[in-house]
Scaffold this active site. Sequence first.
Site, PDB file in Angstrom:
ATOM      1  N   LYS A  76       7.587  -6.530  -1.859  1.00 33.74           N
ATOM      2  CA  LYS A  76       6.715  -5.850  -2.806  1.00 33.74           C
ATOM      3  C   LYS A  76       6.788  -4.336  -2.576  1.00 33.74           C
ATOM      4  O   LYS A  76       6.690  -3.879  -1.444  1.00 33.74           O
ATOM      5  CB  LYS A  76       5.307  -6.390  -2.516  1.00 33.74           C
ATOM      6  CG  LYS A  76       4.185  -5.936  -3.384  1.00 33.74           C
ATOM      7  CD  LYS A  76       2.939  -6.758  -3.022  1.00 33.74           C
ATOM      8  CE  LYS A  76       1.675  -6.154  -3.564  1.00 33.74           C
ATOM      9  NZ  LYS A  76       0.476  -6.921  -3.164  1.00 33.74           N
ATOM     10  N   VAL A 103       2.180  -2.555 -10.101  1.00 37.84           N
ATOM     11  CA  VAL A 103       1.674  -1.627 -11.129  1.00 37.84           C
ATOM     12  C   VAL A 103       1.787  -0.194 -10.629  1.00 37.84           C
ATOM     13  O   VAL A 103       2.279   0.690 -11.349  1.00 37.84           O
ATOM     14  CB  VAL A 103       0.203  -1.970 -11.480  1.00 37.84           C
ATOM     15  CG1 VAL A 103      -0.436  -0.866 -12.308  1.00 37.84           C
ATOM     16  CG2 VAL A 103       0.128  -3.307 -12.214  1.00 37.84           C
ATOM     17  N   GLU A 121       6.535  -4.026 -15.126  1.00 34.09           N
ATOM     18  CA  GLU A 121       6.626  -4.121 -13.653  1.00 34.09           C
ATOM     19  C   GLU A 121       7.453  -5.351 -13.284  1.00 34.09           C
ATOM     20  O   GLU A 121       7.632  -6.259 -14.113  1.00 34.09           O
ATOM     21  CB  GLU A 121       5.225  -4.225 -13.045  1.00 34.09           C
ATOM     22  CG  GLU A 121       4.462  -5.488 -13.441  1.00 34.09           C
ATOM     23  CD  GLU A 121       3.542  -6.014 -12.333  1.00 34.09           C
ATOM     24  OE1 GLU A 121       3.996  -6.141 -11.171  1.00 34.09           O
ATOM     25  OE2 GLU A 121       2.371  -6.301 -12.647  1.00 34.09           O
ATOM     26  N   LYS A 134      -8.036  -9.793 -12.190  1.00 26.80           N
ATOM     27  CA  LYS A 134      -8.525 -11.148 -11.900  1.00 26.80           C
ATOM     28  C   LYS A 134      -9.911 -11.093 -11.276  1.00 26.80           C
ATOM     29  O   LYS A 134     -10.233 -10.182 -10.523  1.00 26.80           O
ATOM     30  CB  LYS A 134      -7.569 -11.844 -10.945  1.00 26.80           C
ATOM     31  CG  LYS A 134      -6.313 -12.324 -11.638  1.00 26.80           C
ATOM     32  CD  LYS A 134      -5.743 -13.527 -10.903  1.00 26.80           C
ATOM     33  CE  LYS A 134      -4.620 -14.155 -11.698  1.00 26.80           C
ATOM     34  NZ  LYS A 134      -3.336 -13.473 -11.510  1.00 26.80           N
ATOM     35  N   ASP A 159     -10.389  -2.593   0.967  1.00 23.68           N
ATOM     36  CA  ASP A 159      -9.101  -2.942   0.370  1.00 23.68           C
ATOM     37  C   ASP A 159      -9.165  -2.597  -1.110  1.00 23.68           C
ATOM     38  O   ASP A 159      -9.737  -3.346  -1.912  1.00 23.68           O
ATOM     39  CB  ASP A 159      -8.796  -4.425   0.590  1.00 23.68           C
ATOM     40  CG  ASP A 159      -7.394  -4.799   0.106  1.00 23.68           C
ATOM     41  OD1 ASP A 159      -6.735  -3.958  -0.533  1.00 23.68           O
ATOM     42  OD2 ASP A 159      -6.967  -5.937   0.388  1.00 23.68           O
ATOM     43  N   SER A 184      -6.756  -1.521  -4.300  1.00 20.07           N
ATOM     44  CA  SER A 184      -5.352  -1.481  -4.723  1.00 20.07           C
ATOM     45  C   SER A 184      -4.917  -0.066  -5.072  1.00 20.07           C
ATOM     46  O   SER A 184      -5.643   0.685  -5.732  1.00 20.07           O
ATOM     47  CB  SER A 184      -5.148  -2.369  -5.948  1.00 20.07           C
ATOM     48  OG  SER A 184      -3.811  -2.238  -6.414  1.00 20.07           O
ATOM     49  N   ALA A 185      -3.703   0.274  -4.650  1.00 22.09           N
ATOM     50  CA  ALA A 185      -3.111   1.572  -5.003  1.00 22.09           C
ATOM     51  C   ALA A 185      -2.864   1.676  -6.504  1.00 22.09           C
ATOM     52  O   ALA A 185      -2.613   2.773  -7.014  1.00 22.09           O
ATOM     53  CB  ALA A 185      -1.806   1.774  -4.240  1.00 22.09           C
ATOM     54  N   ASP A 186      -2.954   0.555  -7.213  1.00 20.79           N
ATOM     55  CA  ASP A 186      -2.804   0.595  -8.677  1.00 20.79           C
ATOM     56  C   ASP A 186      -3.793   1.587  -9.290  1.00 20.79           C
ATOM     57  O   ASP A 186      -3.463   2.303 -10.237  1.00 20.79           O
ATOM     58  CB  ASP A 186      -3.079  -0.788  -9.301  1.00 20.79           C
ATOM     59  CG  ASP A 186      -2.012  -1.819  -8.952  1.00 20.79           C
ATOM     60  OD1 ASP A 186      -1.016  -1.459  -8.294  1.00 20.79           O
ATOM     61  OD2 ASP A 186      -2.204  -2.991  -9.335  1.00 20.79           O
TER      62      ASP A 186
HETATM   63  N1  PSU Z   1      -2.485  -9.494 -10.416  1.00 21.75           N
HETATM   64  C1  PSU Z   1      -1.941 -10.554 -11.028  1.00 21.75           C
HETATM   65  N2  PSU Z   1      -0.604 -10.825 -10.872  1.00 21.75           N
HETATM   66  C2  PSU Z   1       0.190  -9.991 -10.122  1.00 21.75           C
HETATM   67  C3  PSU Z   1      -0.401  -8.853  -9.487  1.00 21.75           C
HETATM   68  C4  PSU Z   1      -1.738  -8.647  -9.678  1.00 21.75           C
HETATM   69  O1  PSU Z   1      -2.636 -11.297 -11.696  1.00 21.75           O
HETATM   70  O2  PSU Z   1       1.403 -10.268 -10.001  1.00 21.75           O
HETATM   71  C5  PSU Z   1       0.468  -7.905  -8.697  1.00 21.75           C
HETATM   72  C6  PSU Z   1       0.761  -6.656  -9.541  1.00 21.75           C
HETATM   73  O3  PSU Z   1       2.084  -6.235  -9.300  1.00 21.75           O
HETATM   74  C7  PSU Z   1      -0.227  -5.642  -8.974  1.00 21.75           C
HETATM   75  C8  PSU Z   1      -0.259  -6.035  -7.520  1.00 21.75           C
HETATM   76  O4  PSU Z   1       0.176  -4.292  -9.161  1.00 21.75           O
HETATM   77  O5  PSU Z   1      -0.239  -7.444  -7.546  1.00 21.75           O
HETATM   78  C9  PSU Z   1      -1.475  -5.507  -6.786  1.00 21.75           C
HETATM   79  O6  PSU Z   1      -1.352  -5.757  -5.422  1.00 21.75           O
HETATM   80  P1  PSU Z   1      -2.415  -5.152  -4.384  1.00 21.75           P
HETATM   81  O7  PSU Z   1      -3.684  -5.892  -4.624  1.00 21.75           O
HETATM   82  O8  PSU Z   1      -1.812  -5.441  -3.040  1.00 21.75           O
HETATM   83  O9  PSU Z   1      -2.496  -3.690  -4.663  1.00 21.75           O
HETATM   84 MN    MN Z   2      -4.585  -3.957  -0.777  1.00 24.53          MN
END
Ligand code: PSU
Ligand code: MN
Length: 296
Positions: free
Chosen positions: A84, A105, A24, A156, A135, A137-139
């Site tokens: 992003k 991701v 990524e 994390k 909230d 994540s779409a991951d």
């Molecule tokens: N966690 C990390 N470092 C990162 C990310 C997550 O420790 O850089 C990034 C990754 O690209 C992950 C994204 O896919 O944040 C998730 O963002 P969100 O919570 O907005 O879905």
């Molecule tokens: Mn989010």
Amino acid sequence: MIEPILSDDVAQALAEHRAVVALESTIFSNLGLPAPANADALELCKQAVREHGAVPAVAAVLDGQAHVGLSPDEEKRVLQGTRKVAERDLAVAQAQGWGVGVTTVSATVALAHAAGIPVFATGGIGGVHRGSDLDVSADLDAIANHPVITVCAGAKAFLDLPRTLEYLETAGVPVLGWQHDWFPAFYTRSSGLPVPHRVDDERMVCDVLRFRARPETGVLLTVPIPVDDEIPAERIDAVLTAALEASARAGVVGPAVTPYVLARIEKETDGQSIPANLALARNNAAVAARIAVANA
Ligand code: PSU
Ligand code: MN
């Protein structure tokens, strides 16, 4: 539809059925790591993939076009990226011709799928955020809906890790621990939560991908940070709480939350989180390459 442009080396490797590892680009941009650690992370990850016999393929959107595998000039643009791109944003970034979009991701898993790359490495995945604001994540959905193995150091601990694991269970994603019995929490080797299944070699990971019940679903392989690079849990817990509080005070919402919290963690640890981050990203890339080679 997504039709990423492949770099020549990635296209050739795929045509010859050789091992490729998707990477990524958010982690290598200013949203993931501050300069110059972002450039170091990119080099270390690419090197680790190559050392283990695979071809690295960094994903990004450049001038409105999705790419998998970048030239050195394209990589330089990614290091400066500040927009992003999650999976849903791929369509918008292309429609609107975004100059540089760095893929998370979720977007990278989608692009890896479109490119025919079954193995992907990252640092940590997004997950269910703490609190009751829905909230998520779409991951997680992307991992559940693309047939790709995501190799990560867990998520994390500023996320809600028990709910993240519940979500993955509901979504039907096999969650594996690489030579480890615990779900890792990025900076620490264990979150205290057991990982559903332990795997000890590459072959077993490939077999899980092969035998999984839903052909469209991915696999999550969690790899703990190397022992020597771990940050003690007591130290990181206080930092994560402070970072979350700062984010709430600042009223940050939506996709801005994760980059904000990451930057706060760096500040609160006086940058000590950065070497740990590099070490785990590189280690994940190495494990992903071993799996890609076994799978090829
Ligand atoms: N966690 C990390 N470092 C990162 C990310 C997550 O420790 O850089 C990034 C990754 O690209 C992950 C994204 O896919 O944040 C998730 O963002 P969100 O919570 O907005 O879905
Ligand atoms: Mn989010």
